[in-house]
Design a protein around this motif. Structure first.
Motif, PDB file in Angstrom:
ATOM      1  N   GLY A  71      11.218 -14.732 -18.269  1.00 25.46           N
ATOM      2  CA  GLY A  71      12.472 -14.738 -17.534  1.00 25.46           C
ATOM      3  C   GLY A  71      13.022 -13.348 -17.337  1.00 25.46           C
ATOM      4  N   ASP A  72      14.283 -13.286 -16.936  1.00 23.91           N
ATOM      5  CA  ASP A  72      14.903 -11.992 -16.649  1.00 23.91           C
ATOM      6  C   ASP A  72      15.104 -11.164 -17.907  1.00 23.91           C
ATOM      7  N   THR A  73      15.589 -11.803 -18.969  1.00 20.42           N
ATOM      8  CA  THR A  73      15.960 -11.050 -20.172  1.00 20.42           C
ATOM      9  C   THR A  73      15.167 -11.460 -21.404  1.00 20.42           C
ATOM     10  N   PHE A  94       0.352 -12.260 -26.051  1.00 24.37           N
ATOM     11  CA  PHE A  94       1.496 -12.286 -25.142  1.00 24.37           C
ATOM     12  C   PHE A  94       2.187 -10.920 -25.088  1.00 24.37           C
ATOM     13  N   ARG A  95       2.196 -10.221 -26.204  1.00 23.47           N
ATOM     14  CA  ARG A  95       2.875  -8.924 -26.254  1.00 23.47           C
ATOM     15  C   ARG A  95       2.159  -7.867 -25.418  1.00 23.47           C
ATOM     16  N   LYS A  96       0.904  -8.114 -25.066  1.00 22.40           N
ATOM     17  CA  LYS A  96       0.207  -7.209 -24.148  1.00 22.40           C
ATOM     18  C   LYS A  96       0.712  -7.379 -22.714  1.00 22.40           C
ATOM     19  N   ILE A  97       1.428  -8.473 -22.483  1.00 24.81           N
ATOM     20  CA  ILE A  97       1.941  -8.773 -21.141  1.00 24.81           C
ATOM     21  C   ILE A  97       3.392  -8.351 -21.006  1.00 24.81           C
ATOM     22  N   THR A  98       4.197  -8.640 -22.014  1.00 18.90           N
ATOM     23  CA  THR A  98       5.625  -8.300 -21.967  1.00 18.90           C
ATOM     24  C   THR A  98       6.161  -8.101 -23.376  1.00 18.90           C
ATOM     25  N   ASP A  99       7.147  -7.231 -23.506  1.00 14.04           N
ATOM     26  CA  ASP A  99       7.821  -7.045 -24.791  1.00 14.04           C
ATOM     27  C   ASP A  99       9.207  -7.676 -24.789  1.00 14.04           C
ATOM     28  N   LYS A 100       9.478  -8.497 -23.779  1.00 10.27           N
ATOM     29  CA  LYS A 100      10.779  -9.173 -23.756  1.00 10.27           C
ATOM     30  C   LYS A 100      10.893 -10.114 -24.944  1.00 10.27           C
ATOM     31  N   PRO A 101      12.062 -10.222 -25.546  1.00 14.84           N
ATOM     32  CA  PRO A 101      12.218 -11.053 -26.746  1.00 14.84           C
ATOM     33  C   PRO A 101      12.061 -12.540 -26.447  1.00 14.84           C
ATOM     34  N   VAL A 102      11.632 -13.273 -27.458  1.00 17.57           N
ATOM     35  CA  VAL A 102      11.567 -14.733 -27.336  1.00 17.57           C
ATOM     36  C   VAL A 102      12.991 -15.262 -27.359  1.00 17.57           C
TER      37      VAL A 102
END
Length: 572
Positions: A71-73, A94-102
């Protein structure tokens, strides 16, 4: 009179239709082979798929998929794998794709392979966890009351003791990532619902819809703005597990088919199951879902039809097959569920265990039946010869059935044992259904002394135990009470839990259990202990003898009496 005559004629036709006729012979269909099962293996290579913008599916890290919505945030995680260890691997991918928080977690249902790694994804943060309301009760029932037998049966069904070279795949995933030393890190739901929940998290608008089928707490997640559905376990690339041989409560096929119809009504453009590969394209999804619901309803309806004709479960299971167009569907191959198992489940779920044959109403005990059958065969030597001869002819199923009798009468008979082991291995080698394949293979290994199944494989974390009500642990004690050990005694033990301010009295009354949610004044023994310590002891995270000696404060009676009481509750 004329109307009455027509009604009588119709009634007569109905009665004739329900009379006992020979079951219809099974239609000829292609039989899947182990080679067909092997062809699925490439589907389960560990990787992260990207079936739609911002949606990622981790497949091959355990039996179930874990899905990330970006998502956005933040991100939403749908299903969290079976253990903390597999969850850590998926999270790293998944962290290789995005570091956005769960930002949130969604459990599609209560099976362990979907909830076991929740705390890993949350990472200690206070985030909403979504589930259907019945999830917690279903999860606790399996993890406490039925944990021992489900663990053992799961080891057979999933082939967990087998060496890697004897495993192909599990039909809907590569393997179960549970090993000695694995831990489960379930995070309890914080947002539950009954029928439907609408919400937005991190800019992602979604609907959660109750869709009972493989479990009665099943849900699917619908992204209406994007025509994407996450279907949980009500659909995967195999004939559905209307009954699972590891053991389960009744899965109503009518309800399951209705839930598939809910999915069909969405006209989704992307369908992401919690097992097997995503489907893309509205027409492809519609065709697959239509065949799926038709197969479920066909098996249910035709089973009921034959029940009403007077046929037994064994008769129906031997003859009922899918029609050719459904049997040919790539989404209905028997790589997980089986039509014959489903037939028996429907019969038992609707009519109970009794098949209507007077001979089975009060049958002889198994050992007594075996003794009669051995005598009928002319003695154990004659029966043993029949068994070894049948094995030489390749009649493996007949060997299993005959050896059941022989091994009850002469369990140490080596020639019978070896014939049974050979039959089990031959049946396993020929099976394309991995659940049956593994059950045969592991059973052969158990009989040969190669494997000893464990009553517990994974351990819960203290955090998981903390979230579970203490009363459920008393339920676990009750199903482990040895009535021979307590004899005709009546004992009342009071528990004061110092960290949750709750009191209970556990009564053992001549082999029966009763738990009263208060401290009764006539209790024979009263102990004080933190509930967390009590839970960890029962979950075998603490040594019972040492814990009783050091952590229990006995305020009435003595520790020796209390220790003797607790020894009545021995896990199987």
């Amino acid at each position: 009179m004329k109307r009455f005559g027509i009604a009588a004629a119709v009634a007569a036709l109905l009665l004739a239709a329900c009379g006992h006729k020979p079951p219809p012979s099974a239609p000829e269909t292609a039989v899947p082979t182990p080679a067909a099962l092997k062809n699925l293996t490439d589907d389960f290579k560990p990787r992260v798929l990207n079936p739609a913008d911002g949606i990622y599916v981790a497949i091959g890290y355990g039996i179930a998929n874990s899905i990330m919505l970006v998502g956005d945030t933040g991100v939403i995680i749908v299903d969290t794998t079976e253990t903390a260890q597999s969850a850590q691997q998926v999270l790293a991918a998944f962290r290789k794709i995005t570091d956005k928080p769960v930002a949130a977690i969604v459990y599609t249902h209560s099976h362990p392979d979907h909830v076991g790694g929740g705390a890993v994804f949350a990472g200690g943060r206070d985030i909403p966890v979504y589930a259907q309301r019945e999830l917690v009760a279903n999860m606790e029932r399996t993890s406490i009351e039925l944990q021992t037998t489900i663990t053992r049966r799961s080891q057979r069904m999933y082939g967990m003791p087998l060496p890697a070279d004897q495993l192909i795949n599990l039909g809907i995933g590569p393997f179960v990532d549970m090993h000695e030393g694995s831990t489960v890190a379930v995070l309890p739901p914080t947002r539950v619902f009954d029928d439907k929940l609408d919400d937005t998290v991190a800019g992602i608008h979604f609907e959660l819809v109750h869709a009972p089928g493989e479990t009665d707490d099943q849900l699917f997640m619908w992204l209406p703005d994007r025509h994407i559905v996450l279907s949980g376990d009500n659909f995967y690339r195999s004939f559905p597990n209307l009954y699972t041989i590891r053991g389960t409560g009744y899965r109503d096929p009518r309800v399951w088919a209705d839930s598939i119809d809910k999915l069909r009504a969405l006209h989704a453009q992307v369908l992401i199951p919690s097992h097997t590969l995503p489907l893309i394209g509205e027409d492809k999804i519609e065709a697959a879902l239509t065949d799926y619901r038709d197969a479920i309803r066909y098996v249910y309806d035709q089973t009921i039809r034959q029940i009403n004709q007077g046929h037994t479960p064994d008769e129906i299971a031997a003859t009922l097959k899918l029609p050719p167009h459904l049997a040919a569907s790539p989404y209905l191959q028997p790589f997980y569920g089986e039509v014959s198992w489903s037939v028996r489940e429907i019969y038992n779920g609707l009519l109970g265990w009794y098949d209507g044959d007077a001979a089975t109403l009060q049958p002889l005990p198994p050992d007594q039946t075996a003794a009669h059958m051995v005598a009928l065969a002319g003695g154990i030597d004659a029966l043993a010869k029949q068994i070894t001869d049948a094995e030489a002819r390749g009649e493996h199923q007949w060997v299993l059935q005959l050896s059941d009798y022989a091994m009850r009468v002469a369990p140490d008979r080596r020639d019978v044992r070896q014939a049974r082991i050979a039959a089990l291995r031959a049946l396993g080698a020929a099976e394309s259904n991995p659940n049956a394949r593994h059950w045969y293979q592991v059973s052969a290994g158990e009989l040969a002394g190669d494997y000893k199944l464990k009553s517990r494989i994974v351990k819960p974390t203290p955090q998981t135990l903390a979230s579970m009500p203490v009363k459920r642990f008393f339920d676990g004690m009750a199903v482990n009470l040895d009535p021979q050990a307590c004899g005709d005694k009546t004992v009342k033990v009071g528990f004061e839990f110092t960290d949750i301010q709750q009191r209970y009295t556990y009564i053992v009354r001549r082999g029966a259990s009763e738990v009263v949610p208060e401290l009764q004044p006539d209790a024979d023994i009263v102990v004080r202990v933190p509930a967390q310590t009590f839970k960890e002891m029962l979950a075998q995270l603490r040594n019972p003898a040492l814990t009783i000696a050091t952590d229990f404060d006995v305020v009435k009676g003595n520790k020796l009496e209390f220790a003797r009481f607790m020894r009545w509750f021995q896990p199987s």
